[in-house]
Write an enzyme that holds these catalytic residues in place. Structure first.
Site, PDB file in Angstrom:
ATOM      1  N   GLY A   1       0.838  -1.209   0.000  1.00  0.00           N
ATOM      2  CA  GLY A   1       0.000   0.000   0.000  1.00  0.00           C
ATOM      3  C   GLY A   1       0.861   1.244   0.000  1.00  0.00           C
ATOM      4  O   GLY A   1       2.069   1.175  -0.242  1.00  0.00           O
ATOM      5  N   ASN A   2       0.248   2.366   0.269  1.00  0.00           N
ATOM      6  CA  ASN A   2       1.015   3.615   0.360  1.00  0.00           C
ATOM      7  C   ASN A   2       0.349   4.537   1.376  1.00  0.00           C
ATOM      8  O   ASN A   2      -0.674   4.193   1.957  1.00  0.00           O
ATOM      9  CB  ASN A   2       1.146   4.278  -1.019  1.00  0.00           C
TER      10      ASN A   2
END
Ligand code: PMT
Length: 425
Positions: free
Chosen positions: A224-225
């Site tokens: 993810g980020n």
């Protein structure tokens, strides 16, 4: 607000907008030394033809007497929830106002607003109000920079509040730094902008993507980020404020999306592509502010990977580049629609950002490309502010370091300009 717009102080003439219909402004004053500057805000807005009602907290009265505000607005100042008449003041005030200005907004007031407190007239009114809210913070630098205050501001921004300032300069303590209330003329100009309720996007559909995607490794782990969704939410709110019907495709976020928009919740890049392509065919404007993963694990384990089995090797494969697909395949979009991309760059030099923005605009086939600097804590992922350059067909504009709300305004200004250019051509 036009890019790099610097308004001059207003004169005291009556504003033509308010000649016929009177606009109601609720001016909420809390306890800070900058309260004295708000008298000028009350005076100017009244002279421009607004009906200004001032609500003060008890601590605000330690700085400015209520009679001062009553004199410049010609209206009684309200401080108590229950009046002798039996009226419930906050209900009446909240339902009859066109705009709320909270100035000065102390750190304490911001925290109370963020948790939804309603234990005095000011907080109860703000909890009920549905009209635009302009917040003008003023406090010591350390209080402003504290993560708690910043988190409260991010939350309030995500709920649609507009922030103005604070400015940097001399403070009451004798120090100098961020925390000073902006000048009264700036507050008045921002209030007028909000009251204008532009309708340039009325009748148009705007599709906005926000947040980050999650690409599963196994049922509990993912790639993810750090996208909070704030930038995309600001863009969606701004488009809605200008009259557009907004569809918001949201990936991972812990913030509550703005109200008044159609929401499509997604998880992976592939889900986002499906949602975006579904909504793209009748969107007049598409704004892709989401942080989409460029790679995903080639396969996700169906059961949680066990530590005892040793470190797994995860093969990555590219995800679909949704922006590029939309940019280079016009059949996926409504004819004449406008495509806006974002680019997360670890670059703070505006010229270099402009070059990267122009390159990405071409490679992705976008009409506008907003390159933002994600290399510092005050810009990009999770920040309340953003440093960005907007590249368009005629060159680029440096938006500087501004709140995400202001950047959203600047982006929508450019969108409106391009749409108008196309309509006139
Ligand atoms: O959410 P916040 O915390 O407020 O942070 C905002 C932000 C930093 C995430 C936002 O302003 C931003 O920069 N969004 C784009 C981030 C990004 O994915 O940049 P990129 O340079 O990798 O991609 C360029 C463009 O292609 C973007 O419009 C992206 O949505 C799009 N893209 C990228 C990869 C992919 N597989 N599909 C895409 O459509």
């Amino acid at each position: 607000m036009p890019l790099a717009a610097k308004r001059t102080a207003l004169g005291s003439r009556r504003h033509p907008r308010f000649m016929s219909a009177r606009v109601r402004v609720l001016l909420c004053v809390t306890g800070g030394i900058a309260a004295y500057k708000v008298v000028e805000v009350a005076r100017s807005l009244s002279e421009l033809g607004c009906d200004v009602t001032v609500v003060m907290t008890r601590s605000a009265e330690l700085f400015v007497g209520r009679q001062t505000f009553a004199s410049v607005t010609g209206r009684e100042v309200v401080t108590e929830i229950f009046a002798d008449s039996g009226e419930v003041a906050h209900v009446e005030l909240a339902r009859t106002t066109d705009l709320v200005v909270l100035a000065p907004a102390t750190a304490h007031t911001l925290s109370r607003l963020a948790i939804g407190a309603a234990d005095d007239l000011l907080s109860a009114t703000l909890l009920m109000v549905r009209s635009p809210l302009l917040i003008v913070p003023a406090m010591h630098t350390e209080m402003w920079e504290h993560p708690a205050t910043q988190a409260n501001c991010a939350l309030l921004s995500a709920r649609g509040a507009r922030f103005l300032g604070p400015a940097s300069g001399p403070l009451l303590s004798g120090d100098s730094g961020a925390g000073r209330m902006v000048e009264p003329s700036e507050v008045v100009n921002a209030a007028l902008d909000l009251l204008k309720a532009p309708s340039e996007l009325a009748g148009l559909r705007v599709l906005v993507t926000a947040g980050g995607t999650q690409e599963p490794i196994d049922p509990v782990r993912f790639i993810g980020n750090r996208s909070s969704g704030l930038m995309g939410f600001a863009l969606a709110s701004e488009a809605a404020r200008r009259g557009a019907k907004v569809t918001l495709v949201v990936g991972d976020t812990s913030l509550r999306p703005p109200s008044g928009v159609d929401l499509m919740q997604v998880r992976t890049a592939e889900d986002m592509r499906t949602a975006v392509l579904e909504a793209a065919s009748d969107a007049d404007v598409i704004v892709k502010a989401a942080a989409v993963a460029d790679f995903r694990p080639s396969r996700a384990a169906t059961k949680k990977l066990k530590k005892a089995a040793g470190a797994p090797s995860v093969e990555l494969v590219p995800t679909p580049d949704i922006l590029k697909e939309l940019g280079h395949n016009p059949r996926l979009r409504k004819a004449g629609s406008l495509l806006v991309g974002f680019a997360a760059e670890t670059e703070s030099d505006p010229q270099e950002l402009a070059r990267l923005a122009a390159d990405k605009r071409t490679s992705k086939g976008a009409d506008l490309l907003v390159a933002n600097d994600v290399s510092s804590s005050d810009s990009g992922f999770g920040a309340r502010t953003n440093r960005a350059v907007i590249a368009g067909p005629e060159g680029s504009v440096d938006a500087g370091l501004v709140t995400k709300t202001n950047l959203a305004e600047a982006v929508m200004d450019e969108v409106v300009r391009l749409l108008k250019g196309r309509a006139d051509a």
